[in-house]
Design a protein around this motif. Structure first.
Motif, PDB file in Angstrom:
ATOM      1  N   VAL A 205       0.842  -1.209   0.000  1.00  0.00           N
ATOM      2  CA  VAL A 205       0.000   0.000   0.000  1.00  0.00           C
ATOM      3  C   VAL A 205       0.870   1.250   0.000  1.00  0.00           C
ATOM      4  O   VAL A 205       0.638   2.191  -0.775  1.00  0.00           O
ATOM      5  N   GLU A 206       1.902   1.270   0.844  1.00  0.00           N
ATOM      6  CA  GLU A 206       2.773   2.440   0.916  1.00  0.00           C
ATOM      7  C   GLU A 206       3.601   2.598  -0.347  1.00  0.00           C
ATOM      8  O   GLU A 206       3.821   3.714  -0.818  1.00  0.00           O
ATOM      9  N   ARG A 207       4.055   1.475  -0.894  1.00  0.00           N
ATOM     10  CA  ARG A 207       4.881   1.537  -2.106  1.00  0.00           C
ATOM     11  C   ARG A 207       4.121   2.138  -3.281  1.00  0.00           C
ATOM     12  O   ARG A 207       4.700   2.793  -4.148  1.00  0.00           O
ATOM     13  N   HIS A 208       2.810   1.931  -3.310  1.00  0.00           N
ATOM     14  CA  HIS A 208       1.999   2.471  -4.399  1.00  0.00           C
ATOM     15  C   HIS A 208       1.363   3.815  -4.051  1.00  0.00           C
ATOM     16  O   HIS A 208       0.498   4.317  -4.775  1.00  0.00           O
ATOM     17  N   GLY A 209       1.804   4.424  -2.964  1.00  0.00           N
ATOM     18  CA  GLY A 209       1.322   5.746  -2.601  1.00  0.00           C
ATOM     19  C   GLY A 209      -0.153   5.789  -2.265  1.00  0.00           C
ATOM     20  O   GLY A 209      -0.827   6.787  -2.545  1.00  0.00           O
ATOM     21  N   LEU A 210      -0.650   4.729  -1.627  1.00  0.00           N
ATOM     22  CA  LEU A 210      -2.087   4.624  -1.357  1.00  0.00           C
ATOM     23  C   LEU A 210      -2.444   4.849   0.107  1.00  0.00           C
ATOM     24  O   LEU A 210      -3.595   4.657   0.493  1.00  0.00           O
ATOM     25  N   ALA A 211      -1.475   5.250   0.922  1.00  0.00           N
ATOM     26  CA  ALA A 211      -1.739   5.404   2.353  1.00  0.00           C
ATOM     27  C   ALA A 211      -2.839   6.428   2.617  1.00  0.00           C
ATOM     28  O   ALA A 211      -3.666   6.251   3.526  1.00  0.00           O
ATOM     29  N   GLU A 212      -2.890   7.495   1.820  1.00  0.00           N
ATOM     30  CA  GLU A 212      -3.905   8.530   2.029  1.00  0.00           C
ATOM     31  C   GLU A 212      -5.298   8.053   1.644  1.00  0.00           C
ATOM     32  O   GLU A 212      -6.298   8.652   2.045  1.00  0.00           O
ATOM     33  N   ALA A 213      -5.376   6.981   0.857  1.00  0.00           N
ATOM     34  CA  ALA A 213      -6.682   6.475   0.432  1.00  0.00           C
ATOM     35  C   ALA A 213      -7.292   5.507   1.442  1.00  0.00           C
ATOM     36  O   ALA A 213      -8.449   5.110   1.291  1.00  0.00           O
ATOM     37  N   VAL A 214      -6.530   5.134   2.471  1.00  0.00           N
ATOM     38  CA  VAL A 214      -7.022   4.161   3.450  1.00  0.00           C
ATOM     39  C   VAL A 214      -8.130   4.800   4.296  1.00  0.00           C
ATOM     40  O   VAL A 214      -7.923   5.820   4.952  1.00  0.00           O
ATOM     41  N   ALA A 215      -9.304   4.192   4.260  1.00  0.00           N
ATOM     42  CA  ALA A 215     -10.449   4.694   5.020  1.00  0.00           C
ATOM     43  C   ALA A 215     -10.701   3.884   6.282  1.00  0.00           C
ATOM     44  O   ALA A 215     -11.370   4.352   7.196  1.00  0.00           O
ATOM     45  N   MET A 216     -10.191   2.648   6.338  1.00  0.00           N
ATOM     46  CA  MET A 216     -10.387   1.815   7.524  1.00  0.00           C
ATOM     47  C   MET A 216      -9.252   0.811   7.646  1.00  0.00           C
ATOM     48  O   MET A 216      -8.802   0.238   6.655  1.00  0.00           O
ATOM     49  N   ARG A 217      -8.816   0.610   8.870  1.00  0.00           N
ATOM     50  CA  ARG A 217      -7.849  -0.442   9.197  1.00  0.00           C
ATOM     51  C   ARG A 217      -8.456  -1.297  10.296  1.00  0.00           C
ATOM     52  O   ARG A 217      -9.100  -0.791  11.215  1.00  0.00           O
ATOM     53  N   THR A 218      -8.215  -2.598  10.224  1.00  0.00           N
ATOM     54  CA  THR A 218      -8.734  -3.498  11.246  1.00  0.00           C
ATOM     55  C   THR A 218      -7.901  -4.772  11.263  1.00  0.00           C
ATOM     56  O   THR A 218      -7.255  -5.115  10.266  1.00  0.00           O
ATOM     57  N   GLY A 219      -7.925  -5.454  12.384  1.00  0.00           N
ATOM     58  CA  GLY A 219      -7.264  -6.752  12.469  1.00  0.00           C
ATOM     59  C   GLY A 219      -8.213  -7.892  12.179  1.00  0.00           C
ATOM     60  O   GLY A 219      -7.832  -9.056  12.264  1.00  0.00           O
ATOM     61  N   SER A 220      -9.448  -7.585  11.794  1.00  0.00           N
ATOM     62  CA  SER A 220     -10.487  -8.595  11.592  1.00  0.00           C
ATOM     63  C   SER A 220     -10.760  -8.830  10.111  1.00  0.00           C
ATOM     64  O   SER A 220     -11.184  -7.921   9.397  1.00  0.00           O
ATOM     65  N   THR A 221     -10.538 -10.056   9.649  1.00  0.00           N
ATOM     66  CA  THR A 221     -10.870 -10.399   8.266  1.00  0.00           C
ATOM     67  C   THR A 221     -12.373 -10.309   8.046  1.00  0.00           C
ATOM     68  O   THR A 221     -12.833  -9.802   7.016  1.00  0.00           O
ATOM     69  N   ARG A 222     -13.129 -10.784   9.014  1.00  0.00           N
ATOM     70  CA  ARG A 222     -14.585 -10.700   8.888  1.00  0.00           C
ATOM     71  C   ARG A 222     -15.039  -9.243   8.843  1.00  0.00           C
ATOM     72  O   ARG A 222     -15.987  -8.894   8.151  1.00  0.00           O
TER      73      ARG A 222
END
Length: 295
Positions: A205-222
């Motif tokens: 994600v960082e390599r493709h310059g997409l960090a600013e596009a991240v709207a949610m982070r979670t440790g849950s696959t579900r």
């Protein structure tokens, strides 16, 4: 006063776990028990082995040196305990304890349980939902499945079938847009956090310059799948599980290949030869190999 191997084992556990409470969990006893044993060891040796500070307990320089010297003895004691339990297993049906993340248990192992019985297994299994690292040496579990290869000469690790990652979104989120035309930098990305360590896809994600596009982070696959199904954005998640949504999610072509997940099956070397453990290992290998859309 003679030294108690239990006290030395507690000292080694503090070194390995980092804190008194974590060492107590590793040893399967109360924090007060570890604290009492360490105090007894200090009195017997006439040395200050821990620094008791406001932010917790840490080994002193003398404590670290003693823990290094005691580590082989502590491991030998644990080995005797493991051999004794292995011998007891010949007389009774002791459950095989498997530690894995909740999603691996509910979406990989539990659905394949019938296959284990069909293979002739006559031992019960205990599926332990745990995201944190467990101690196989301390008998927290018999087998563990993790996404990072562990270190330790006493552990045997077998790489399971890779799990392909993909980008998925609901048709309602896409609207009239074609999946291949999406500019991910302008989308809402739903990705994992660092609950399981620094996963390769986070670097992607960082390599493709997409960090600013991240709207949610979670440790849950579900949680990722539910957010994507609800139209929350483009989720980066394991393809085998997204493909089980029966067409409710559409796969988005990535700008470059995504890294695959590399799960590892971990067992203590002293347990590898047990018939029940061998059969359960074989079942886990086949369960991962049978995932749809794997790498």
């Amino acid at each position: 006063m003679p030294l108690d191997p239990q006290d030395l084992g507690d000292l080694v556990a503090i070194r390995d776990a980092g804190t008194l409470s974590a060492a107590a969990r590793l040893r399967g006893v109360a924090v007060s028990t570890v604290s009492r044993r360490v105090a007894a060891l200090e009195e017997a040796l006439g040395l200050q082995l821990v620094d008791r500070r406001t932010d917790g307990v840490r080994l002193s320089r003398e404590g670290l040196a003693l823990a290094e010297a005691a580590a082989p003895l502590a491991e030998q004691v644990r080995r005797v305990e493991r051999v004794a339990e292995s011998l007891r297993q010949g007389a009774r049906r002791v459950p095989v304890r498997i530690s894995a993340t909740e999603f691996v248990i509910s979406d990989v192992l539990a659905p394949a349980l019938g296959r284990l019985w069909a293979m002739g297994a006559d031992v019960p299994v205990h599926l332990q939902s745990q995201a944190d690292i467990v101690s196989l040496a301390g008998r927290d579990a018999d087998l563990a499945i993790r996404m990072v290869r562990p270190e330790g000469a006493s552990l045997y690790a077998r790489r399971l079938a890779d799990i392909r990652l993909g980008l998925f979104a609901a048709p309602g989120y896409l609207g009239a847009r074609a999946p291949e035309e999406l500019d991910l930098a302008r989308e809402r990305l739903l990705i994992y956090d660092e609950s399981y360590g620094r996963l390769p896809e986070l670097a992607w994600v960082e390599r493709h310059g997409l960090a600013e596009a991240v709207a949610m982070r979670t440790g849950s696959t579900r949680g990722l799948l539910a957010a994507a199904l609800g139209g929350g954005g483009v989720a980066m998640c394991p393809a085998p599980f997204a493909l089980r949504t029966a067409g409710a999610l559409v796969e988005i072509p990535p700008p470059s290949p995504l890294p695959s997940r590399q799960p590892w099956l971990i067992v203590h070397r002293d347990l590898r030869g047990l018939a029940g453990i061998r059969l359960v290992q074989k079942w886990i290998v086949e369960a991962f190999a049978g995932l749809p859309g794997g790498g």
